[in-house]
Design an enzyme around this catalytic site. Sequence first.
Site, PDB file in Angstrom:
ATOM      1  N   TYR A  72     -97.780 -15.387  86.398  1.00 47.03           N
ATOM      2  CA  TYR A  72     -97.215 -15.886  87.589  1.00 47.03           C
ATOM      3  C   TYR A  72     -97.740 -15.374  88.728  1.00 47.03           C
ATOM      4  CZ  TYR A  72     -93.204 -17.390  90.550  1.00 47.03           C
ATOM      5  OH  TYR A  72     -92.669 -17.926  91.610  1.00 47.03           O
ATOM      6  N   HIS A 450     -96.299 -49.003 100.404  1.00 51.56           N
ATOM      7  CA  HIS A 450     -97.177 -49.724  99.337  1.00 51.56           C
ATOM      8  C   HIS A 450     -97.056 -49.075  98.014  1.00 51.56           C
ATOM      9  CE1 HIS A 450     -99.496 -46.135 100.984  1.00 51.56           C
ATOM     10  NE2 HIS A 450    -100.153 -46.106  99.939  1.00 51.56           N
TER      11      HIS A 450
END
Length: 458
Positions: A72, A450
Amino acid sequence: MKLPYIEPYKIKMVESIQRSTIEHRKQWIKEADYNLFNLSSDKVMIDLLTDSGTGAMSDHQWSEIMLGDESYAGSKSFLKLKEMVVKLTDLPFFIPTHQGRAAENVLFSVLVKEGDIVPGNAHFDTTKGHIEFRHATAVDCTIDEAYDSSVNHPFKGNIDTSKLLKVIESNPRDKIPFIMLTITCNSVGGQPVSLKNIREVSEICNRHGIPLYFDSARFAENAFFIKEREDEFKDKTIREIVLEMFSYADGTWMSAKKDGIVNMGGFIALRDEDVFKGCTTYNIMYEGFITYGGMSGRDMGALARGLWEATEYDYLESRVRQVHYLGRRLEELGVPVQHPFGGHAIYVDADKYLPNIPKEEFRAQALAIELYIVAGIRAVEIGTIQADRDPETRENRYPKLELVRLAIPRRTYSLSQIEYVAVALKNIYDTRHKAKKGYRIKWEAPIMRHFTIKLEKI
Ligand SMILES: *Cc1c(COP(=O)(O)O)cnc(C)c1O
């Protein structure tokens, strides 16, 4: 006889292409509301929608996938990536993000506030989106030559310094958080920015005390064009040119899905520790801890290696050669294309291609749809639909150019597949006078429409 050019790689793994017929594709594109983004990829034969995240990774990059450290915090893969970015750019502060727009979101959260002005060279759509979303304005200062597809200029991505000075002189200094350069300039066709122009813009920035940032999704292709087209740099290596380019930047953000040759990734690199500290907070909120920022360890490793490969001359030469081969073939076949050819894509000039379709009926989109139906090729409209509506008047913004972009994924398609694309476009061009009607909008999103727009045939 002179031996022909060959690509500096061979194929180790293949992926099948699903064949289809014109009848199938007519049905499929209708079901997709005439939006090519809505097609599943098995309905596409040659996918030139984007060069983003679609490149083929090398054997060394796949090895990095196995070596990924998924800790992590403080993973080895993070350090590998950070070291590579520092080596290439000499920018000391580094933050990974999951892609380019995420980097924009994090960085602009620190730098951009309501009422600000961000001058630059034809901001990319997500960049502009992140500026306008903050009620700030992106001002385009690209040279005029960029908007004439018949003009040959070696560095159409350049900023017009007199336009830039006008913006600086007509606004209070505190309204301009930074000036940006997109290298290469995606929105005008993957056109490069010269080192001379970078120096001039940097000099203006220094004189007015304004930071300079690069949107560097295709920085390596930009460096290749500098080497090829700017005499001063012809004997420099790509990495030397890259170092000099970034020496003028206060910071950069990158969509690593382009010249990082990975499927997902991005980052911010900075010179200023305060901006870095500001970014870490937003990165933790939006992306993840500061040593992974939305990327897995294996992806960071593959990106580190990808950045190294993307800055090798042999790779860049084959990359640009393939793109330019398509451009030259289209030209030989009489199809109107934008000049000079950019780094990652060839742009077909839809205004010249389908002049009988009114621009209110989305000419470039009509051409992209036809290309899909005729040959199963997926390209993308860079025209009125992508230009969105004016945020104030809500009117369509008609851009200076109506283009269809044929973006070439890195190391992915063969030369015979590229030839197929060229012939398909020629065949459509030959029948262009028959096309008189385009499309109308059924539904659209308020911003970046779009991607999800729904259209119907007129
Ligand atoms: C792709 C791109 C972006 C956005 O990056 P994503 O990874 O797609 O989010 C920003 N600027 C430029 C110039 C790009 O080409």
